[in-house]
Design an enzyme around this catalytic site. Structure first.
Site, PDB file in Angstrom:
ATOM      1  N   GLY A  28     -15.422   3.450   4.135  1.00 20.65           N
ATOM      2  CA  GLY A  28     -13.947   3.707   3.751  1.00 20.65           C
ATOM      3  C   GLY A  28     -13.286   3.142   2.310  1.00 20.65           C
ATOM      4  N   GLN A  29     -14.278   2.693   1.515  1.00 26.06           N
ATOM      5  CA  GLN A  29     -13.759   2.224   0.100  1.00 26.06           C
ATOM      6  C   GLN A  29     -13.266   3.378  -0.547  1.00 26.06           C
ATOM      7  OE1 GLN A  29     -16.092  -0.587  -2.021  1.00 26.06           O
ATOM      8  NE2 GLN A  29     -14.185  -0.936  -3.468  1.00 26.06           N
TER       9      GLN A  29
ATOM     10  N   HIS B 149     -10.257  -5.041  -2.804  1.00 25.11           N
ATOM     11  CA  HIS B 149      -8.898  -5.466  -2.637  1.00 25.11           C
ATOM     12  C   HIS B 149      -9.071  -5.645  -1.012  1.00 25.11           C
ATOM     13  CE1 HIS B 149      -9.869  -1.152  -2.384  1.00 25.11           C
ATOM     14  NE2 HIS B 149      -9.155  -0.917  -1.066  1.00 25.11           N
TER      15      HIS B 149
ATOM     16  N   ASN C 186     -12.871  -2.925   2.657  1.00 25.29           N
ATOM     17  CA  ASN C 186     -13.972  -2.097   3.061  1.00 25.29           C
ATOM     18  C   ASN C 186     -14.789  -2.014   1.858  1.00 25.29           C
ATOM     19  OD1 ASN C 186     -12.589  -0.814   5.044  1.00 25.29           O
ATOM     20  ND2 ASN C 186     -11.085   0.251   3.740  1.00 25.29           N
TER      21      ASN C 186
ATOM     22  N   HIS D 206      -7.115  -5.658   2.547  1.00 25.02           N
ATOM     23  CA  HIS D 206      -5.793  -5.015   2.936  1.00 25.02           C
ATOM     24  C   HIS D 206      -5.292  -5.942   3.965  1.00 25.02           C
ATOM     25  CE1 HIS D 206      -6.847  -0.740   2.335  1.00 25.02           C
ATOM     26  NE2 HIS D 206      -7.916  -0.927   2.141  1.00 25.02           N
TER      27      HIS D 206
ATOM     28  N   ASP E 259       0.969  -1.183   0.060  1.00 28.66           N
ATOM     29  CA  ASP E 259      -0.053   0.102   0.145  1.00 28.66           C
ATOM     30  C   ASP E 259       1.145   1.332  -0.130  1.00 28.66           C
ATOM     31  OD1 ASP E 259      -3.171   0.419   1.015  1.00 28.66           O
ATOM     32  OD2 ASP E 259      -1.700   2.304   1.027  1.00 28.66           O
TER      33      ASP E 259
HETATM   34  P1  AMP Z   1      -9.659   1.683   0.179  1.00 31.92           P
HETATM   35  O1  AMP Z   1      -9.783   2.994   0.973  1.00 31.92           O
HETATM   36  O2  AMP Z   1     -10.149   0.232   1.183  1.00 31.92           O
HETATM   37  O3  AMP Z   1     -10.465   1.650  -0.921  1.00 31.92           O
HETATM   38  O4  AMP Z   1      -8.091   1.175  -0.044  1.00 31.92           O
HETATM   39  C1  AMP Z   1      -7.522   1.752  -1.024  1.00 31.92           C
HETATM   40  C2  AMP Z   1      -6.128   1.706  -0.608  1.00 31.92           C
HETATM   41  O5  AMP Z   1      -5.290   1.715  -1.916  1.00 31.92           O
HETATM   42  C3  AMP Z   1      -5.810   2.750   0.231  1.00 31.92           C
HETATM   43  O6  AMP Z   1      -5.019   2.343   1.662  1.00 31.92           O
HETATM   44  C4  AMP Z   1      -4.406   3.411  -0.563  1.00 31.92           C
HETATM   45  O7  AMP Z   1      -3.509   3.883   0.010  1.00 31.92           O
HETATM   46  C5  AMP Z   1      -4.128   2.396  -1.645  1.00 31.92           C
HETATM   47  N1  AMP Z   1      -3.499   2.903  -2.828  1.00 31.92           N
HETATM   48  C6  AMP Z   1      -4.177   3.875  -3.619  1.00 31.92           C
HETATM   49  N2  AMP Z   1      -3.379   4.149  -4.594  1.00 31.92           N
HETATM   50  C7  AMP Z   1      -2.463   3.159  -4.792  1.00 31.92           C
HETATM   51  C8  AMP Z   1      -1.449   3.004  -5.477  1.00 31.92           C
HETATM   52  N3  AMP Z   1      -1.090   3.876  -6.875  1.00 31.92           N
HETATM   53  N4  AMP Z   1      -0.510   2.091  -5.079  1.00 31.92           N
HETATM   54  C9  AMP Z   1      -0.638   1.466  -3.906  1.00 31.92           C
HETATM   55  N5  AMP Z   1      -1.465   1.631  -3.291  1.00 31.92           N
HETATM   56  C10 AMP Z   1      -2.494   2.428  -3.508  1.00 31.92           C
END
Ligand code: AMP
Ligand code: ZN
Length: 107
Positions: A86-87, A93, A80, A95, A28
Site C-alpha cells: 500500500g505504499q 513515513h 507501508n 502513519h 494526512d
Molecule cells: P502510503 O500509501 O502508505 O504511501 O501513504 C501515503 C499517505 O500520504 C496517504 O495516506 C496520503 O493520503 C498521504 N498524502 C499524500 N499526499 C499528501 C499531502 N500533500 N499532504 C498530506 N498527506 C498526503
C-alpha cells in the site's frame, strides 16, 4: 523531488503537527481516522528497509513525544513498505491512526 521532500522544503503546504531538526509530522490529507498523522524523516529515504537506524529512532521518538503531548494513549502506527503493502509515496513515513476502533487484521 518527492512530494514529502517538497512539503519538508515548504514548497507544498501541509498542516504541520510537529517539527524538529530530524522529523516532520503532518496531518494526512486523506484522513482514514479522526486522528491521522504522518511522521516523516526530513532526509529522504525510500522506505523502512533502506532507512538508517537514526532515522527510525528519530521518527519513533517523535511518535512518543507527540502521543504523550496530545494524550493519545491508544493508536496504531503503520509503515507501508512497497506497492503491494500500500505504499504510494516513496519517502518513509509512519502513519499514526487513532480516535476510532481499528480493526485487525488490516485490509
Ligand atoms: P502510503 O500509501 O502508505 O504511501 O501513504 C501515503 C499517505 O500520504 C496517504 O495516506 C496520503 O493520503 C498521504 N498524502 C499524500 N499526499 C499528501 C499531502 N500533500 N499532504 C498530506 N498527506 C498526503
Ligand atoms: Zn522525499
Amino acid at each position: 523531488m518527492c512530494i514529502f521532500c517538497k512539503i519538508i522544503n515548504k514548497e507544498i503546504p501541509a498542516q504541520t503537527i510537529y517539527e524538529d531538526a530530524d522529523t516532520l509530522a503532518i496531518a494526512d490529507v486523506n484522513s482514514q481516522a479522526p486522528l491521522h498523522w504522518l511522521v516523516i524523516p526530513k532526509v529522504h529515504v525510500e522506505n523502512l528497509t533502506q532507512a538508517a537506524p537514526e532515522q527510525i529512532l528519530a521518527c519513533t521518538r517523535t511518535i512518543q513525544h507527540l502521543t504523550r503531548e496530545k494524550g493519545v494513549a491508544e493508536y496504531r502506527a503503520v509503515v507501508n513498505t512497497g506497492a503491494a503493502a500500500g505504499q504510494t509515496v516513496p519517502h518513509l513515513h509512519f502513519h499514526i491512526l487513532a480516535g476510532r476502533a481499528l480493526g485487525w487484521p488490516p485490509g
